[in-house]
Motif scaffolding. Structure first.
Motif, mmCIF file in Angstrom:
data_model
loop_
_atom_site.group_PDB
_atom_site.id
_atom_site.type_symbol
_atom_site.label_atom_id
_atom_site.label_comp_id
_atom_site.label_asym_id
_atom_site.label_seq_id
_atom_site.Cartn_x
_atom_site.Cartn_y
_atom_site.Cartn_z
ATOM 1 N N SER A 354 0.810 -1.226 0.000
ATOM 2 C CA SER A 354 0.000 0.000 0.000
ATOM 3 C C SER A 354 0.839 1.271 0.000
ATOM 4 O O SER A 354 0.302 2.374 -0.062
ATOM 5 C CB SER A 354 -0.958 0.008 1.200
ATOM 6 N N SER A 355 2.165 1.135 0.059
ATOM 7 C CA SER A 355 3.009 2.337 -0.035
ATOM 8 C C SER A 355 2.835 2.962 -1.413
ATOM 9 O O SER A 355 2.811 2.257 -2.422
ATOM 10 C CB SER A 355 4.482 1.970 0.156
ATOM 11 N N PRO A 356 2.718 4.292 -1.495
ATOM 12 C CA PRO A 356 2.588 4.936 -2.805
ATOM 13 C C PRO A 356 3.865 4.852 -3.638
ATOM 14 O O PRO A 356 3.868 5.236 -4.798
ATOM 15 C CB PRO A 356 2.257 6.395 -2.461
ATOM 16 N N TYR A 357 4.957 4.320 -3.060
ATOM 17 C CA TYR A 357 6.227 4.276 -3.794
ATOM 18 C C TYR A 357 6.554 2.892 -4.343
ATOM 19 O O TYR A 357 7.654 2.647 -4.812
ATOM 20 C CB TYR A 357 7.367 4.778 -2.896
ATOM 21 N N VAL A 358 5.585 1.956 -4.264
ATOM 22 C CA VAL A 358 5.824 0.640 -4.853
ATOM 23 C C VAL A 358 4.824 0.367 -5.968
ATOM 24 O O VAL A 358 3.770 1.000 -6.045
ATOM 25 C CB VAL A 358 5.735 -0.513 -3.808
ATOM 26 N N LEU A 359 5.187 -0.594 -6.806
ATOM 27 C CA LEU A 359 4.258 -1.128 -7.804
ATOM 28 C C LEU A 359 3.602 -2.327 -7.128
ATOM 29 O O LEU A 359 4.225 -3.374 -6.949
ATOM 30 C CB LEU A 359 5.029 -1.554 -9.058
ATOM 31 N N ALA A 360 2.341 -2.153 -6.684
ATOM 32 C CA ALA A 360 1.640 -3.209 -5.946
ATOM 33 C C ALA A 360 1.100 -4.234 -6.933
ATOM 34 O O ALA A 360 0.434 -3.883 -7.906
ATOM 35 C CB ALA A 360 0.504 -2.601 -5.130
ATOM 36 N N CYS A 361 1.408 -5.520 -6.664
ATOM 37 C CA CYS A 361 1.123 -6.595 -7.620
ATOM 38 C C CYS A 361 0.029 -7.522 -7.105
ATOM 39 O O CYS A 361 0.225 -8.235 -6.123
ATOM 40 C CB CYS A 361 2.399 -7.390 -7.869
ATOM 41 N N GLY A 362 -1.124 -7.509 -7.771
ATOM 42 C CA GLY A 362 -2.251 -8.371 -7.425
ATOM 43 C C GLY A 362 -2.262 -9.626 -8.281
ATOM 44 O O GLY A 362 -1.349 -9.872 -9.070
ATOM 45 N N GLY A 363 -3.319 -10.432 -8.123
ATOM 46 C CA GLY A 363 -3.322 -11.748 -8.757
ATOM 47 C C GLY A 363 -4.518 -12.040 -9.648
ATOM 48 O O GLY A 363 -5.630 -11.566 -9.413
ATOM 49 N N THR A 364 -4.258 -12.878 -10.674
ATOM 50 C CA THR A 364 -5.319 -13.329 -11.584
ATOM 51 C C THR A 364 -5.301 -14.853 -11.633
ATOM 52 O O THR A 364 -4.398 -15.505 -11.122
ATOM 53 C CB THR A 364 -5.085 -12.811 -13.017
ATOM 54 N N SER A 365 -6.317 -15.381 -12.294
ATOM 55 C CA SER A 365 -6.377 -16.798 -12.617
ATOM 56 C C SER A 365 -6.388 -16.861 -14.138
ATOM 57 O O SER A 365 -7.178 -16.174 -14.779
ATOM 58 C CB SER A 365 -7.661 -17.364 -12.021
ATOM 59 N N PHE A 473 10.783 5.008 -11.070
ATOM 60 C CA PHE A 473 9.438 4.973 -10.463
ATOM 61 C C PHE A 473 8.400 4.947 -11.599
ATOM 62 O O PHE A 473 8.199 5.942 -12.283
ATOM 63 C CB PHE A 473 9.264 6.200 -9.568
ATOM 64 N N VAL A 474 7.785 3.785 -11.799
ATOM 65 C CA VAL A 474 7.001 3.565 -13.026
ATOM 66 C C VAL A 474 5.523 3.939 -12.922
ATOM 67 O O VAL A 474 4.840 4.075 -13.943
ATOM 68 C CB VAL A 474 7.086 2.087 -13.479
ATOM 69 N N ASN A 475 5.003 4.085 -11.688
ATOM 70 C CA ASN A 475 3.551 4.224 -11.531
ATOM 71 C C ASN A 475 2.932 5.341 -12.359
ATOM 72 O O ASN A 475 1.939 5.107 -13.063
ATOM 73 C CB ASN A 475 3.192 4.374 -10.045
ATOM 74 N N PRO A 476 3.477 6.583 -12.328
ATOM 75 C CA PRO A 476 2.824 7.651 -13.098
ATOM 76 C C PRO A 476 2.721 7.315 -14.594
ATOM 77 O O PRO A 476 1.700 7.576 -15.226
ATOM 78 C CB PRO A 476 3.724 8.880 -12.880
ATOM 79 N N LYS A 477 3.773 6.681 -15.144
ATOM 80 C CA LYS A 477 3.772 6.355 -16.577
ATOM 81 C C LYS A 477 2.760 5.251 -16.894
ATOM 82 O O LYS A 477 2.074 5.307 -17.912
ATOM 83 C CB LYS A 477 5.168 5.909 -17.020
#
Length: 519
Positions: A354-365, A473-477
């Motif tokens: 939840s840090s705004p400075y990471v790329l948070a990675c969720g999951g799919t099936s 830092f990739v989030n904005p892009k």
């Protein structure tokens, strides 16, 4: 001499824990002290341009970060004088990471920081050294010290991996599994092998066996990457021989990252599972001038509610430093759905995802057909099977690049984001469509958002290698581009997938070629 309580250091008795013994006053322990950043306002201004994705926002070098925004020499001197006064010795100091590690007897630390340390017993955490109330610092350190970590050594985080159960529930007869190379093909990863890059991986226990890695990489027909174990705070590569324990996490992370970026160096930072260990290991990875990781993968975390405010701030500061020097950090969003396994009937998100400075990675099936994705939905295998973490942070405000977004409730209806939304991106995570790996000599299939963090980290390493410079830092892009496969079906409990960003799979799973173009 007045003592000042350290803001955010308060600890309460963990529900269900009881005091079982006093600590031995003569026992020697180590404690990590974090100091304030110099030129804090200037740093905040600089970070605003990076967070906004402003053109021309140049990342700092590690050396520039230390010179301009490290710890003040006089602050380090004050802390050393305080330590000497209490008979504590300095084990390590790092001006760039703004940390000083102190060693001493428990009675000395109790007196120095005005705390009472006791041994507690807890059903899920086991036995740990703990305290209640706040930590106090004297006048001369008031406002200078921002965190004192390691007086309490309870387990802070859990690994986010799940081994496929040997039995197959009736509805999941279509279980399949993939090698990392098959997923790279399905997700259209760009060509590249991560040459010239280092991927940092943070592990809170366990270890890897070189024999496992060698047989795994040769079975895939890829060269073995150079793997370096970096011990933090007296830890190291210590495989337990139990694939269900932390070895499963360590090996999964290295095998996925290494298979997809075999020419990269994989630096694995081993530490103890405590807030002090976790924060110190991430800090050492970020500030490591020897291996210089350009991307870091973190597959461990805990609900925001399980962290003290000082620990959360200390780790978030380290992650902010990573963004400042152009290091991308990928963090798993958790495997327990929108509750994050808390069990209080409310929604929680996992930190550090939840840090705004990471790329948070969720999951799919995921279901593949030949070389294409046939079907991809939110990972949710029911209450015992696990589901992707995701939701809205209660600790961090909405970042610039998420302004105007909303969440969709599984019951219907939308709400504007009130805090940092998690995750940012996703990838295959269900153990029923999991990853073929070798752990402790056994071929096994593992899933969990743990697998997604090294998957994205390897993608970033490939892009960095091809570009010859870190994407940073990739989030904005990523939020400006449409570079992901949008996942629009499924839910993680409280939140539903929808067109565009959602609190289950973020922007979606990677379309590697498009991600490379966007970055």
């Amino acid at each position: 001499m007045t003592k000042h309580p350290l803001p955010g250091s308060e600890r309460v008795l963990a529900p269900g824990s009881k005091v079982v013994a006093q600590c031995d006053p003569s026992e020697t322990i180590e404690v990590v002290v974090v100091l304030r950043r110099k030129n804090e306002q200037q740093f905040a201004q600089m970070m605003k341009t990076i967070e906004a994705g402003a053109a021309g926002a140049r990342p700092l070098t590690r050396e520039e970060l230390e010179q301009r925004f490290g710890a003040l020499p006089e602050d380090i001197a004050k802390l050393k004088a305080f330590a000497a006064q209490h008979g504590l010795s300095v084990v390590r100091e790092d001006a760039s990471a703004r940390t000083v590690v102190l060693s001493g007897r428990i009675e000395q630390f109790q007196q120095a920081f005005d705390v009472q340390l006791q041994h507690y017993e807890h059903q899920s955490m086991g036995r740990f050294r703990g305290r209640t109330g706040a930590i106090s610092v004297p006048d001369e350190l008031h406002g200078v010290v921002t965190a004192v970590l390691g007086l309490d050594d309870r387990p802070q985080a859990r690994p986010h991996f799940r081994i496929r159960p040997p039995f197959q529930p009736a509805r999941a007869q279509s279980a399949s599994s993939f090698t990392p190379l098959q997923l790279a093909s399905l997700y259209r990863f760009p060509q590249g092998d991560g040459s010239g890059q280092c991927i940092g991986i943070v592990e809170l226990g366990g270890g890897y066996r070189t024999a496992d890695l060698d047989s795994y990489f040769s079975s895939l027909g890829v060269g073995s990457p150079k793997v370096v174990a970096v011990g933090v705070d007296q830890s190291g590569n210590q495989p337990t021989g139990d694939p269900n324990g932390p070895d499963g996490e360590v090996t999964l992370d290295i095998e996925i990252a290494g298979a997809l970026a075999p020419a990269a160096t994989i630096a694995v930072y081993f530490t103890t599972n405590s807030d002090a260990g976790f924060i110190d290991a991430v800090s050492q990875a970020v500030h490591d001038r020897t291996n210089q990781p350009s991307v870091i993968s973190i597959s461990w975390g805990a609900p925001e509610s399980m962290w003290t405010a000082q620990s959360m701030k200390a780790l978030n500061d380290v992650l902010q430093s990573a963004a400042a020097i152009g290091v991308t950090v990928c963090a798993a969003s958790g495997d327990s759905g929108s509750s994050d396994g808390v069990g209080d009937g409310r929604d929680h998100v996992d930190f550090p995802a939840s840090s705004p400075y990471v790329l948070a990675c969720g999951g799919t099936s995921l279901q593949g057909s030949g070389r294409t994705v046939a079907h991809e939905v939110v990972w949710n295998d029911g209450s015992n099977g696990g589901a992707t973490g995701g939701g809205v942070s209660g600790a961090f405000p909405v970042p610039a690049w998420q302004e105007g977004l909303s969440t969709s409730a599984a019951q219907g209806g939308q709400r504007a984001l009130t805090g940092r939304g998690v995750p940012d991106v996703a990838g295959d995570a269900s153990p029923l469509t999991g990853y073929d790996v070798i752990v402790d000599g056994n071929n096994t299939v593992i899933g969990g958002t743990s697998a997604v963090a090294p998957l994205w980290a390897a993608l970033i390493a490939r892009i960095n290698g091809a570009k010859g410079a870190p994407v940073g830092f990739v989030n904005p892009k990523l939020y400006k581009a449409s570079a992901c496969n949008d996942i629009t079906q499924g839910n993680n409990g409280s939140y539903a997938a929808t067109t565009g960003w959602d609190a289950c799979t973020g922007l979606g799973s990677p379309d590697g070629v498009k991600v490379a173009a966007a970055l």
